[in-house]
Design a protein around this motif. Structure first.
Motif, short mmCIF file in Angstrom:
data_model
loop_
_atom_site.label_atom_id
_atom_site.label_comp_id
_atom_site.label_asym_id
_atom_site.label_seq_id
_atom_site.Cartn_x
_atom_site.Cartn_y
_atom_site.Cartn_z
N UNK A 1 1.63 -3.66 -11.58
CA UNK A 1 0.67 -3.92 -10.49
C UNK A 1 -0.16 -2.69 -10.12
N UNK A 2 -1.34 -2.95 -9.56
CA UNK A 2 -2.18 -1.87 -9.04
C UNK A 2 -3.06 -2.42 -7.92
N UNK A 3 -2.82 -1.92 -6.70
CA UNK A 3 -3.58 -2.33 -5.51
C UNK A 3 -4.54 -1.21 -5.11
N UNK A 4 -5.68 -1.58 -4.55
CA UNK A 4 -6.61 -0.55 -4.07
C UNK A 4 -7.40 -1.07 -2.88
N UNK A 5 -7.99 -0.15 -2.13
CA UNK A 5 -8.77 -0.53 -0.94
C UNK A 5 -9.74 0.58 -0.59
N UNK B 1 -8.37 4.27 -1.87
CA UNK B 1 -6.96 4.54 -2.06
C UNK B 1 -6.37 3.51 -3.02
N UNK B 2 -5.31 3.89 -3.74
CA UNK B 2 -4.66 2.97 -4.66
C UNK B 2 -3.16 3.23 -4.63
N UNK B 3 -2.39 2.22 -5.02
CA UNK B 3 -0.94 2.35 -5.06
C UNK B 3 -0.35 1.21 -5.88
N UNK B 4 0.85 1.42 -6.40
CA UNK B 4 1.54 0.39 -7.16
C UNK B 4 1.84 -0.82 -6.30
N UNK C 1 -7.39 -5.12 -2.53
CA UNK C 1 -7.70 -5.78 -3.79
C UNK C 1 -6.62 -5.43 -4.81
N UNK C 2 -6.45 -6.33 -5.78
CA UNK C 2 -5.55 -6.06 -6.90
C UNK C 2 -6.41 -5.98 -8.15
N UNK C 3 -6.32 -4.87 -8.86
CA UNK C 3 -7.03 -4.81 -10.13
C UNK C 3 -6.48 -5.90 -11.02
#
Length: 632
Positions: free
Chosen positions: A146-150, A158-161, A201-203
């Protein structure tokens, strides 16, 4: 297998506080218990949590090139990293570690964005190139990692698992996305194209995002898609030989590790196939594990033990009660967003058991989606045959009338539950299949929401994404379209999310050899008769494994992990059902008709109706909303 997080200032290179990056890592610490790293540069900061798998001493991250101009933080495994390293060394690249991470750095230097097309594996990565002041995010083809960002109001990205990593940033606003609640109630998970928190958002699977400082934030770019448009030709024996070769290569490539490795073993076709092929190449007994239940109708341990004996594995079994509802709060905390696939509970338990002996476990995930193994695929195939035989107006009139008159009979034997079949035959194939994957029908969802909430949806309907995916799919046949939509929506949203969160919860790396993209591309080219044959799905896969696996293993009815949630809400969780209809987070949102929900809960408790799955969805939604938005 790890966790990543980071900050990138899009317009100006404002300083990044390393402590803030580390704070984003902190709530995901279980993803990487073997080490923590952070790095900051002008307007950028990366963080990494490490679960050491390959090059235990030299693979620390974030990692930079020798010149310091390219930095990467990465979660996953690149299974062809040795081949890529050899190719890059032949082109003059000099390596300083034995890790797969360094291959990504040199791949970027050699091929730029096209390097992702060379990577075979599961990955979510962030790369910063100081020469162009650009941030590059990439996710593997199927969305295993997974990869989330905003975007933030201060101009930062910013991004995070996991979402909890984003929410640890003080500038991240927490505002619910109501349309995602509609999606969740339809499917039991929040699909990858949306989020329960506005702005997150999720890539997408098979996507990259290149952000260059000083330029507007672009849309993600899709670098890979699965196509069902072509067909393999030749004799079945030749197709079996090719499939077996591809299976062997997929399993062998995922057995590279510098830590103990094993496999989940349910005794079904998929996990048994993986274990059989592992045993072929392993010099030591394969370590396998199985979760069994103390209810005979739900227990598969006998099948798993037969496979374990057949291949001489080092097998461990643990019997648990299916009444494992004590894990509810643990499960809800690891998913962040509401997640109602109740098989997450036994998945957590089997990951917990595996982690006692190994750090990496191979699973059978992906074969049902790739080879048409779900019962709904068989039903869709048969229904489409009827749709082709009967003109649309006649079919809609006949089956629409039967569907409206036939009683809903969840209590009856399966062959008597014809209402949904009639309704499906009255609709076109995409509409019917979208309805079949929805666990709470649109008509029932409409009864749950207030008029104000429904108005706020502005016409949004969860099933429409399935319908669009099927109608736009690069396919030839109706079953192609169903599989395509499952691979794009159901697989990353439900199956892979479940496996990632539950394995990472206990610091275990799960690998999915049956989702090797070259293997699935081959499966997508198979003629329909090699996927669905008579009453059997995954036909060619089963035929291919007949020399290795017993016939009753290959052709027995699929069980899967089962939890008795309907019984729970008439027993130990009856108080949870009552609480939903009272002072719950759901009530505080003012989105729901709480009197309607109270009636559903009471009808379930007194046995006049079965609303167990819906009540489970509502309980998990309630816990998620409480955690995310302070509504508890």
């Amino acid at each position: 297998m790890c966790g990543i997080a980071g900050i990138f200032h899009v317009q100006t290179a404002k300083p990044v506080d390393e402590g803030r990056v580390r704070a984003m890592l902190a709530p995901m610490a279980y993803r990487g218990p073997d080490g923590t790293g952070a790095w900051t540069g002008p307007g950028v900061g990366f963080g990494h949590l490490r679960l050491s798998i390959i090059d235990l001493g030299g693979g620390a991250q974030p990692m930079q090139t020798a010149e310091g101009d390219v930095t990467v933080t990465y979660n996953g495994e690149i299974y062809n990293y040795r081949e890529l390293r050899a190719e890059l060394e032949a082109r003059g690249h000099v390596f300083h570690t034995e890790s797969d991470t360094e291959v990504i750095l040199h791949g970027w230097r050699q091929w730029g964005e096209a390097c992702v097309e060379h990577l075979h594996g599961m990955f979510a990565l962030a790369l910063y190139d100081a020469r162009t002041q650009s941030l590059w995010l990439a996710r593997d083809r199927f969305g295993v990692k997974p990869l989330h960002y905003a975007s933030l109001s201060d101009g930062g990205l910013i991004f995070a698992s996991e979402m909890k990593g984003l929410l640890a940033h003080p500038a991240m606003r927490r505002e619910p996305e109501l349309s995602a609640v509609e999606d969740y109630l339809a499917f039991g998970y929040v699909p990858d194209d949306t989020s329960i928190v506005k702005g997150v958002k999720k890539l997408g699977a098979g996507e990259t995002l290149l952000v260059v400082r000083g330029r507007p934030l672009p849309a993600p770019r899709r670098y890979w898609d699965i196509s069902f448009a072509d067909r393999e030709k030749g004799r079945q024996e030749d197709l079996e030989d090719e499939l077996l070769a591809r299976l062997r290569d997929a399993v062998r490539s995922r057995m590279v590790a510098d830590v103990p490795l094993g496999a989940f073993l349910s005794g079904g076709v998929d996990s048994s196939t993986v274990v059989a092929l592992m045993a072929e190449v392993s010099s030591q007994p394969v370590k396998t594990c199985t979760i069994g239940f103390d209810v005979a109708a739900l227990d598969e341990t006998d099948y798993a033990e037969r496979i374990a004996r057949r291949f001489g594995t080092d097998h461990r079994t643990r019997i648990v009660s299916p009444d494992d509802y004590g894990l509810i709060d643990t499960i809800a905390g690891h998913f962040d967003e509401p997640f109602a696939d109740a098989s997450a509970l036994p998945t957590y338990r089997v990951c917990e058991l595996a982690r006692e002996n190994v750090t990496v476990a191979l699973s059978g995930d992906g074969a049902d989606e790739g080879f048409a193994g779900y019962r709904r695929h068989l039903f869709q195939h048969r229904e489409e045959m009827i749709r082709r035989l009967i003109p649309g107006p006649v079919r809609r009139g006949l089956f629409g009338t039967l569907g409206s008159l036939y009683p809903k009979a969840d209590w009856a034997p399966r062959f008597l539950r014809a209402k949904s079949t009639f309704q499906g035959l009255a609709a076109d194939g995409a509409e019917a299949y979208a309805a079949s994957v929805s666990i709470t029908p649109a008509a029932i969802r409409a009864q749950l929401f207030t008029d104000e909430a429904k108005a706020a949806f502005n016409g949004h309907r969860a099933e429409d994404r399935y319908i669009k995916a099927m109608r736009d799919a690069p396919t030839r046949d109706s079953i192609d379209r169903a599989q395509y939509a499952d691979l794009k929506i159901w697989l990353p949203g439900d199956i892979l999310t479940k496996t990632d969160r539950m394995s990472m919860a206990v610091s275990l790396e799960a690998r999915e050899p049956l989702l090797d993209h070259r293997l699935i591309e081959f499966a997508a080219r198979l003629p329909v008769r090699q996927r669905i044959h008579g009453k059997s799905g995954k036909y060619l896969l089963k035929k291919t494994m007949e020399d290795m696996l017993p016939m009753d293993i290959l052709y027995r009815q699929k069980m899967g992990f089962v939890t008795p949630i309907s019984d729970w809400f008439r027993g130990a969780l009856a108080s949870e059902a009552r609480a939903i209809a009272g002072g719950s987070a759901l009530a505080r949102t003012e989105w729901f008709d709480m009197r309607r929900i109270a009636r559903l809960a009471e009808a379930h408790r007194n046995g006049t109706s079965d609303h167990g799955r819906l009540l489970w969805q509502l309980v998990m939604l309630d816990k998620s909303l409480g955690r995310l938005f302070g509504l508890g």
